[in-house]
Design an enzyme around this catalytic site. Sequence first.
Site, short mmCIF file in Angstrom:
data_model
loop_
_atom_site.label_atom_id
_atom_site.label_comp_id
_atom_site.label_asym_id
_atom_site.label_seq_id
_atom_site.Cartn_x
_atom_site.Cartn_y
_atom_site.Cartn_z
N HIS A 166 -2.70 10.90 0.77
CA HIS A 166 -2.20 10.67 2.12
C HIS A 166 -1.63 12.00 2.61
O HIS A 166 -0.44 12.15 2.84
CB HIS A 166 -1.16 9.54 2.11
CG HIS A 166 -0.92 8.90 3.45
ND1 HIS A 166 -1.05 7.55 3.68
CD2 HIS A 166 -0.56 9.42 4.65
CE1 HIS A 166 -0.77 7.26 4.95
NE2 HIS A 166 -0.47 8.39 5.56
N ASN B 218 -7.56 1.69 9.80
CA ASN B 218 -6.25 1.88 10.43
C ASN B 218 -6.47 1.87 11.93
O ASN B 218 -7.27 2.65 12.45
CB ASN B 218 -5.62 3.21 10.03
CG ASN B 218 -5.17 3.24 8.58
OD1 ASN B 218 -5.31 2.24 7.87
ND2 ASN B 218 -4.64 4.36 8.15
N TYR C 269 -4.49 1.79 15.71
CA TYR C 269 -3.27 1.83 16.53
C TYR C 269 -3.58 1.57 18.01
O TYR C 269 -2.87 0.86 18.67
CB TYR C 269 -2.54 3.16 16.34
CG TYR C 269 -1.89 3.22 14.97
CD1 TYR C 269 -0.63 2.68 14.77
CD2 TYR C 269 -2.56 3.75 13.86
CE1 TYR C 269 -0.02 2.68 13.51
CE2 TYR C 269 -1.96 3.75 12.60
CZ TYR C 269 -0.69 3.21 12.43
OH TYR C 269 -0.11 3.20 11.19
N ARG D 201 0.85 -1.19 0.00
CA ARG D 201 0.00 0.00 0.00
C ARG D 201 0.89 1.24 0.00
O ARG D 201 1.70 1.43 0.90
CB ARG D 201 -0.89 -0.02 1.25
CG ARG D 201 -1.73 1.20 1.44
CD ARG D 201 -2.71 1.06 2.61
NE ARG D 201 -3.46 2.28 2.77
CZ ARG D 201 -3.25 3.18 3.74
NH1 ARG D 201 -2.32 2.97 4.66
NH2 ARG D 201 -3.97 4.28 3.79
N GLU E 267 -3.62 -0.20 8.12
CA GLU E 267 -2.45 0.22 8.90
C GLU E 267 -2.57 -0.28 10.32
O GLU E 267 -3.66 -0.25 10.92
CB GLU E 267 -2.32 1.76 8.98
CG GLU E 267 -1.65 2.40 7.82
CD GLU E 267 -1.54 3.91 7.97
OE1 GLU E 267 -1.28 4.40 9.09
OE2 GLU E 267 -1.73 4.60 6.96
N GLU F 171 -7.25 8.34 6.14
CA GLU F 171 -7.51 9.00 7.42
C GLU F 171 -7.99 10.45 7.28
O GLU F 171 -7.30 11.39 7.70
CB GLU F 171 -6.26 8.95 8.30
CG GLU F 171 -5.76 7.54 8.56
CD GLU F 171 -4.71 7.48 9.68
OE1 GLU F 171 -4.29 8.53 10.19
OE2 GLU F 171 -4.33 6.36 10.06
C1 FCB Z 1 -1.15 7.05 10.66
C2 FCB Z 1 -0.72 7.62 9.34
C3 FCB Z 1 0.63 7.15 8.88
C4 FCB Z 1 1.62 7.05 10.02
C5 FCB Z 1 1.03 6.26 11.16
C6 FCB Z 1 1.97 6.07 12.32
O1 FCB Z 1 -2.06 7.90 11.27
O2 FCB Z 1 -1.66 7.30 8.35
O3 FCB Z 1 1.06 8.01 7.86
O4 FCB Z 1 2.02 8.30 10.39
O5 FCB Z 1 -0.13 6.89 11.61
#
Ligand code: FCB
Length: 474
Positions: free
Chosen positions: A128, A302, A304, A85, A381, A173
């Site tokens: 992006h 995405n 985290y 990607r 992500e 995002e």
């Molecule tokens: C996301 C972004 C990516 C990177 C990661 C850690 O929010 O899409 O570009 O910065 O975080």
Amino acid sequence: MTQTSPTTSGARTFPTDFLFGSATAAYQIEGAAHEDGRTDSIWDAFTRVPGAVINADNGDVACDHYHRYPEDVQLMADLGLQTYRFSTSWSRVRPDGGPVNAAGLDFYSRLVDELLEKNILPWLTLYHWDLPQALEEKGGWANRDTAYRFAEYALDVHEALGDRVSNWTTLNEPWCASFLSYLGGEHAPGRQDESAALAAGHHLLLAHGLAVQGLREADPSLSLGITLNLTVPDPLDPTSAGDLDAVRRIDGQFNRFFLDPIFRGTYPQDFVTDVSEWNFEQYVQPGDLDIIATPIDVLGVNYYHGELVSVTPADVSMTTVAPSERPKRSPFPAADGVHWHLRDLPLTAMNWEVQPEGLTRLLKRVHDEYTGSAVELYVTENGAAYDDVVASDGLVHDEERSSFLEQHLDAILDVIDLGVPIGGYFYWSLMDNFEWAWGYDKRFGLVRVDYDTLERTPKDSARAYQRIIAARSL
Ligand code: FCB
């Protein structure tokens, strides 16, 4: 799609059609910022603002992927990646948002050929976060016209690559590209204005819908989607009405503001009420929601970490804001009185909690409430920054990253077992790169980049991922 199955050794196996990949983004890796006709994006301009980025780092050279892409594709092939990607830079393809630049497009054409030659599926993201600075000067995403310019740019990229690329993501995002960028001030263009952020949020969604319509018309067989960063907000005290309302507000301003219009063709009413001070609806013209809700094939998620919120202040102050010098503010227009709390969870170098079970819950919820069987779900992500050390053997023994990766893949197998099909996973990131306001301070890569020599060295986590991909099991 098949269910996962435990093997006789007790290992957990991925469905046969599950794709393993990794992700990057143009500004974070390409460099060659002034080559072959490329002009400034908002990130080039923002990195020159004093105090905006740690160490005043910028993407002028980054990982020099623009010149080293054959080596990088070879690294992907060595890892066994099935898909990659990446994003295209609007400023390379249409410098200043103006006419098409053949030399810029040609870079992506060569990259795609290189990927296909190695049997790696190109997964292309059109935006992006790197808006041409010339368009920012005309109002940026707060200007409705930018949405129409984006749709034109999408078709230009498609015209050049549509014969070889079938997986298209409009935006990465949009929460970051609107609220974090036009209100929080942490990301380019660094504005701090509620009205601009709300307008930007709507115009990004409109841009997505217009691009989906254009691309669909150009080629009905494409797989089209969007990538959202979504969170899992939990209340500190599940019996407290205040804490539950804090969850509702964060969920509204982070998740539902994007999910509802795309999948239901409406903005969440409670969100509209929360931000009534800025009269959000003034930006929404008749027909816009129909455009935004144009059916898509894929939702990229995405993930985290989640958040633990309440209306009572936390004992230990908790922040994930980049410590760059330029003043910033909350990216949430209507979250006064909401406080973030830390749990008893490990933290990454970003101060982000490691919370794999949140990924299982998030995917289940998105499937049950929004995508169902109509839209495929991918994790586009997920990854972690750690303070990597180069050992005396010249290698990076990043056990924490390998464990992060395994735990999140395990969380995906959990949700597949709950009956939610997941199409694939993209680790963020293939290699260390320019981490926005954090500059080169934070390393997320499977592959280490030495920023003095630009040498690439696969970390232990790269080997761990390689083994998982080869075995297709954990
Ligand atoms: C996301 C972004 C990516 C990177 C990661 C850690 O929010 O899409 O570009 O910065 O975080």
